[in-house]
Design a protein around this motif. Structure first.
Motif, PDB file in Angstrom:
ATOM      1  N   ARG A  30       0.837  -1.215   0.000  1.00 25.31           N
ATOM      2  CA  ARG A  30       0.000   0.000   0.000  1.00 25.31           C
ATOM      3  C   ARG A  30       0.864   1.254   0.000  1.00 25.31           C
ATOM      4  O   ARG A  30       0.631   2.193  -0.758  1.00 25.31           O
ATOM      5  CB  ARG A  30      -0.952  -0.009   1.204  1.00 25.31           C
ATOM      6  N   ASP A  31       1.895   1.275   0.868  1.00 28.29           N
ATOM      7  CA  ASP A  31       2.782   2.445   0.916  1.00 28.29           C
ATOM      8  C   ASP A  31       3.527   2.624  -0.407  1.00 28.29           C
ATOM      9  O   ASP A  31       3.678   3.741  -0.901  1.00 28.29           O
ATOM     10  CB  ASP A  31       3.790   2.292   2.063  1.00 28.29           C
ATOM     11  N   PHE A  32       3.986   1.511  -0.961  1.00 31.63           N
ATOM     12  CA  PHE A  32       4.721   1.568  -2.221  1.00 31.63           C
ATOM     13  C   PHE A  32       3.838   2.125  -3.339  1.00 31.63           C
ATOM     14  O   PHE A  32       4.262   2.976  -4.130  1.00 31.63           O
ATOM     15  CB  PHE A  32       5.213   0.160  -2.578  1.00 31.63           C
ATOM     16  N   ARG A  56      16.087  -4.427  -9.246  1.00 32.85           N
ATOM     17  CA  ARG A  56      15.359  -3.425 -10.037  1.00 32.85           C
ATOM     18  C   ARG A  56      14.256  -2.754  -9.225  1.00 32.85           C
ATOM     19  O   ARG A  56      14.133  -1.528  -9.217  1.00 32.85           O
ATOM     20  CB  ARG A  56      14.769  -4.105 -11.271  1.00 32.85           C
ATOM     21  N   LEU A  57      13.449  -3.558  -8.527  1.00 39.86           N
ATOM     22  CA  LEU A  57      12.300  -2.996  -7.820  1.00 39.86           C
ATOM     23  C   LEU A  57      12.695  -2.307  -6.518  1.00 39.86           C
ATOM     24  O   LEU A  57      12.081  -1.303  -6.130  1.00 39.86           O
ATOM     25  CB  LEU A  57      11.270  -4.095  -7.557  1.00 39.86           C
ATOM     26  N   LEU A  58      13.718  -2.816  -5.840  1.00 44.84           N
ATOM     27  CA  LEU A  58      14.170  -2.157  -4.609  1.00 44.84           C
ATOM     28  C   LEU A  58      14.678  -0.758  -4.924  1.00 44.84           C
ATOM     29  O   LEU A  58      14.569   0.154  -4.107  1.00 44.84           O
ATOM     30  CB  LEU A  58      15.266  -2.998  -3.957  1.00 44.84           C
ATOM     31  N   ASN A  59      15.214  -0.586  -6.113  1.00 43.67           N
ATOM     32  CA  ASN A  59      15.718   0.726  -6.511  1.00 43.67           C
ATOM     33  C   ASN A  59      14.600   1.737  -6.736  1.00 43.67           C
ATOM     34  O   ASN A  59      14.852   2.941  -6.836  1.00 43.67           O
ATOM     35  CB  ASN A  59      16.560   0.585  -7.782  1.00 43.67           C
ATOM     36  N   LYS A  60      13.336   1.273  -6.790  1.00 51.32           N
ATOM     37  CA  LYS A  60      12.189   2.164  -6.979  1.00 51.32           C
ATOM     38  C   LYS A  60      11.626   2.678  -5.654  1.00 51.32           C
ATOM     39  O   LYS A  60      10.792   3.583  -5.642  1.00 51.32           O
ATOM     40  CB  LYS A  60      11.077   1.446  -7.752  1.00 51.32           C
ATOM     41  N   PHE A  61      12.063   2.089  -4.528  1.00 47.83           N
ATOM     42  CA  PHE A  61      11.572   2.521  -3.217  1.00 47.83           C
ATOM     43  C   PHE A  61      12.115   3.913  -2.889  1.00 47.83           C
ATOM     44  O   PHE A  61      13.155   4.327  -3.411  1.00 47.83           O
ATOM     45  CB  PHE A  61      12.015   1.530  -2.137  1.00 47.83           C
ATOM     46  N   PRO A  62      11.413   4.654  -2.010  1.00 46.25           N
ATOM     47  CA  PRO A  62      11.947   5.957  -1.584  1.00 46.25           C
ATOM     48  C   PRO A  62      13.300   5.770  -0.902  1.00 46.25           C
ATOM     49  O   PRO A  62      13.475   4.847  -0.108  1.00 46.25           O
ATOM     50  CB  PRO A  62      10.899   6.463  -0.585  1.00 46.25           C
ATOM     51  N   ASP A  63      14.274   6.615  -1.216  1.00 42.39           N
ATOM     52  CA  ASP A  63      15.616   6.527  -0.650  1.00 42.39           C
ATOM     53  C   ASP A  63      16.117   5.081  -0.717  1.00 42.39           C
ATOM     54  O   ASP A  63      16.392   4.452   0.307  1.00 42.39           O
ATOM     55  CB  ASP A  63      15.617   7.016   0.798  1.00 42.39           C
ATOM     56  N   PRO A  64      16.250   4.528  -1.903  1.00 42.92           N
ATOM     57  CA  PRO A  64      16.582   3.102  -2.039  1.00 42.92           C
ATOM     58  C   PRO A  64      17.940   2.763  -1.457  1.00 42.92           C
ATOM     59  O   PRO A  64      18.884   3.553  -1.545  1.00 42.92           O
ATOM     60  CB  PRO A  64      16.575   2.882  -3.556  1.00 42.92           C
ATOM     61  N   GLY A  93      25.427  -1.221  -8.595  1.00 47.67           N
ATOM     62  CA  GLY A  93      26.704  -1.704  -9.102  1.00 47.67           C
ATOM     63  C   GLY A  93      27.919  -1.021  -8.508  1.00 47.67           C
ATOM     64  O   GLY A  93      29.044  -1.419  -8.770  1.00 47.67           O
ATOM     65  N   GLU A  94      27.706   0.033  -7.694  1.00 50.94           N
ATOM     66  CA  GLU A  94      28.842   0.790  -7.151  1.00 50.94           C
ATOM     67  C   GLU A  94      28.985   0.631  -5.645  1.00 50.94           C
ATOM     68  O   GLU A  94      29.831   1.265  -5.036  1.00 50.94           O
ATOM     69  CB  GLU A  94      28.680   2.282  -7.493  1.00 50.94           C
ATOM     70  N   GLY A  95      28.145  -0.207  -5.027  1.00 49.48           N
ATOM     71  CA  GLY A  95      28.129  -0.300  -3.572  1.00 49.48           C
ATOM     72  C   GLY A  95      29.439  -0.709  -2.945  1.00 49.48           C
ATOM     73  O   GLY A  95      29.910  -0.081  -1.986  1.00 49.48           O
ATOM     74  N   LEU A  96      30.075  -1.757  -3.471  1.00 50.31           N
ATOM     75  CA  LEU A  96      31.320  -2.231  -2.875  1.00 50.31           C
ATOM     76  C   LEU A  96      32.457  -1.240  -3.107  1.00 50.31           C
ATOM     77  O   LEU A  96      33.343  -1.112  -2.265  1.00 50.31           O
ATOM     78  CB  LEU A  96      31.678  -3.609  -3.427  1.00 50.31           C
ATOM     79  N   ASN A  97      32.436  -0.555  -4.256  1.00 51.79           N
ATOM     80  CA  ASN A  97      33.437   0.487  -4.491  1.00 51.79           C
ATOM     81  C   ASN A  97      33.289   1.602  -3.468  1.00 51.79           C
ATOM     82  O   ASN A  97      34.280   2.115  -2.937  1.00 51.79           O
ATOM     83  CB  ASN A  97      33.281   1.059  -5.902  1.00 51.79           C
ATOM     84  N   THR A  98      32.044   1.964  -3.179  1.00 49.23           N
ATOM     85  CA  THR A  98      31.790   3.001  -2.167  1.00 49.23           C
ATOM     86  C   THR A  98      32.284   2.553  -0.801  1.00 49.23           C
ATOM     87  O   THR A  98      32.912   3.330  -0.069  1.00 49.23           O
ATOM     88  CB  THR A  98      30.282   3.314  -2.097  1.00 49.23           C
ATOM     89  N   LEU A 115       7.485 -11.925  -2.120  1.00 50.25           N
ATOM     90  CA  LEU A 115       7.396 -12.008  -0.656  1.00 50.25           C
ATOM     91  C   LEU A 115       8.486 -11.181   0.015  1.00 50.25           C
ATOM     92  O   LEU A 115       8.223 -10.470   0.989  1.00 50.25           O
ATOM     93  CB  LEU A 115       7.502 -13.471  -0.218  1.00 50.25           C
ATOM     94  N   LEU A 116       9.706 -11.278  -0.486  1.00 50.78           N
ATOM     95  CA  LEU A 116      10.815 -10.542   0.128  1.00 50.78           C
ATOM     96  C   LEU A 116      10.594  -9.042   0.070  1.00 50.78           C
ATOM     97  O   LEU A 116      10.907  -8.321   1.022  1.00 50.78           O
ATOM     98  CB  LEU A 116      12.126 -10.908  -0.566  1.00 50.78           C
ATOM     99  N   LEU A 117      10.046  -8.559  -1.035  1.00 51.22           N
ATOM    100  CA  LEU A 117       9.876  -7.124  -1.217  1.00 51.22           C
ATOM    101  C   LEU A 117       8.623  -6.576  -0.557  1.00 51.22           C
ATOM    102  O   LEU A 117       8.634  -5.472   0.001  1.00 51.22           O
ATOM    103  CB  LEU A 117       9.838  -6.794  -2.716  1.00 51.22           C
ATOM    104  N   PHE A 118       7.510  -7.348  -0.595  1.00 49.22           N
ATOM    105  CA  PHE A 118       6.227  -6.743  -0.234  1.00 49.22           C
ATOM    106  C   PHE A 118       5.461  -7.443   0.877  1.00 49.22           C
ATOM    107  O   PHE A 118       4.435  -6.936   1.317  1.00 49.22           O
ATOM    108  CB  PHE A 118       5.344  -6.645  -1.486  1.00 49.22           C
ATOM    109  N   SER A 119       5.936  -8.589   1.366  1.00 50.78           N
ATOM    110  CA  SER A 119       5.281  -9.206   2.515  1.00 50.78           C
ATOM    111  C   SER A 119       5.739  -8.484   3.784  1.00 50.78           C
ATOM    112  O   SER A 119       6.905  -8.120   3.923  1.00 50.78           O
ATOM    113  CB  SER A 119       5.639 -10.683   2.611  1.00 50.78           C
TER     114      SER A 119
END
Length: 491
Positions: free
Chosen positions: A191-193, A363-371, A377-382, A223-227
């Protein structure tokens, strides 16, 4: 077959233009190579089909090297001796090469060369196999895995499916789960999404369009994303456990466990946030003795912890029935994530290569607010860069049989001054920009102060101005005259 029995023993006198010429010392290294996870030696009598099993095993695991033309003979008991007993000529190895190329067409994943040593008989075939993104089968149609010095056949449907998940050929995130789709259709997370991210959409229609509901069943990714509590439908597959061990030992044990492990549950967007927050909270209570300032609280870059924990949650292999384990020690944090690195990614190239085992989740987690995966692809470099900015060593990545362990050590890099002086041992000069790149210090003014202090201390001196500012070199110190002895003072 010993060297003396080989048909070329007395004829090996001229270099073969199509072979790599090596010396006796290099040949001896090959004769003594250890057989294990990454290397194997075989005699030329081995059938091409048997060799293709080794190629398959290396390609499906971590890659490896194979030397064909090394014979072994039993000397008695468990003692063996190896002899260099290669192919008479390159054409004699055609059968082996044809079998190899049926298994793994020649290219970036499979290279070979012939090695020649003038004091030894025949040509040894050296095969280099890289880890491949896809499953590679031997000429018998079976896929193999490398475990130690063995090539193990993967015959059952369960073994093949496990290998597909491990290599990222298929992802468990698309697997339908025996649960009502209502757990994600009517979820407050959904619902929030829908309200903030996908306005004006019907939840069920949107979830089906994203293939998060297949037939009348939600998928693992759905389930992981929306349950609200996916752990109820996927027990032991999607939790995060946090431990605190008051020790610097290599392994934690019950006597130094500070509290009952904390379990973090919920949808993975919320889970990442809570796990990072709890880890930071625990680590900030750890103190260490600073030789100059006394007891101080340990600090890790929050961005590094966020990126490594988020990476573990997003990219883990959800087919493995285990949680993510975060173990906090006095001098390090270990993040253990179920599943090895997927496809062609390994610990040597993970900063440069990209492969998403769980594409829908990414892909879908990147659509959440403040993902949590804003910079895909740059997380480990950061994480690495933030550790360096705080003067701490890079994280270590260790692949094991069924998981990936990241070790974040609270160990400082060498001081900027030491790093600059080390650089000047092999380079004539250095300037501000080069010094910043070397020491991971981004602030130009801070580096200017460091260089000025080193100059004032007599460690470096100006080497003149050029493009990009002043260059510095090691100061050439004048030799001090030897002190005259008391005995000579008498004359």
């Amino acid at each position: 077959m010993t060297d003396e029995q080989h048909p070329l023993f007395e004829l090996q006198t001229e270099p073969n233009p199509d072979a790599e010429l090596i010396n006796d010392a290099q040949a001896e290294l090959i004769l003594n190579v250890g057989e294990g996870s990454f290397s194997e030696v075989k005699a030329i009598q081995i059938s091409p089909g048997r060799l293709s099993q080794t190629i398959s095993a290396f390609a499906n695991t971590d890659g490896g090297e194979l030397y064909v033309g090394i014979a072994e003979r039993q000397l008695g008991g468990n003692v063996k001796k190896r002899d260099w007993a290669g192919f008479v000529n390159i054409e004699a190895a055609n059968g082996h090469l044809q079998a190899f190329e049926k298994v793994l067409p020649l290219g970036k994943d499979f290279q070979y060369e012939f090695l020649q040593c003038l004091s030894k008989p025949g040509l040894v075939l050296h095969v280099q196999v890289n880890r491949t993104p896809e499953i590679v089968k031997a000429t018998d149609g079976i896929a193999y895995l490398r475990r130690g010095a063995q090539s193990l056949p993967q015959k059952t449907s369960e073994e093949i499916k496990r290998l597909e998940y491990a290599k990222g050929v298929t992802s468990f995130e698309t697997h339908p789960v025996q649960a009502s789709p209502d757990v994600i259709i009517d979820s407050p997370v959904t619902r929030d999404f829908m309200e903030y991210v996908v306005p004006q959409a019907d939840p069920e229609a949107w979830l089906r369009k994203q293939s998060l509901i297949v037939g009348d069943k939600p998928t693992v990714a759905g389930l992981l994303l929306f349950s609200e509590e996916p752990q109820a439908q996927l027990p032991k597959r999607c939790g995060v456990k946090i431990y605190r061990y008051e020790t610097r030992e290599a392994e934690g044990f019950r006597d130094v466990l500070t509290f009952i492990p904390v379990t973090i549950e919920g949808d993975i967007y919320d889970q990442i946030r809570k796990a990072v927050k709890k880890t930071i909270e625990i680590t900030e209570g750890i103190q260490y003795l600073n030789p100059e300032r006394g007891l101080e609280n340990i600090k890790y870059p929050p961005e590094a912890l966020h990126e490594i924990i988020a990476n573990a949650v997003i990219h883990r292999d959800y087919s493995i029935a285990d949680d993510i384990h975060i173990r906090i020690f006095d001098n390090r944090i270990e993040v253990q994530s179920p599943g090895r690195l997927p496809a062609h990614v390994n610990t040597s190239n993970l900063y440069d290569e990209r492969f998403a085992r769980n594409g829908a989740i990414v892909r879908l987690l990147n659509k959440f607010p403040d993902p949590p995966n804003r910079d895909v692809g740059e997380g480990l470099n950061t994480a690495r860069d933030k550790m360096r900015e705080m003067g701490l060593k890079d994280p270590d990545y260790e692949e094991r049989d069924s998981d990936l362990r990241v070790i974040i050590r609270h160990e400082t890099l060498a001081s900027p001054e030491m790093m600059i002086m080390k650089y000047l041992e092999t380079n004539e000069t250095i300037k501000n920009k080069e010094a910043r790149e070397l020491t991971y210090i981004r602030d130009t003014d801070r580096m200017k102060r460091i260089l000025s202090s080193m100059k004032a201390a007599g460690e470096i001196e100006s080497a003149g101005k050029g493009y990009g500012g002043t260059r510095y070199r090691k100061k050439i110190k004048e030799a001090t005259p030897e002190k005259i002895s008391d005995e000579n003072d008498l004359f």
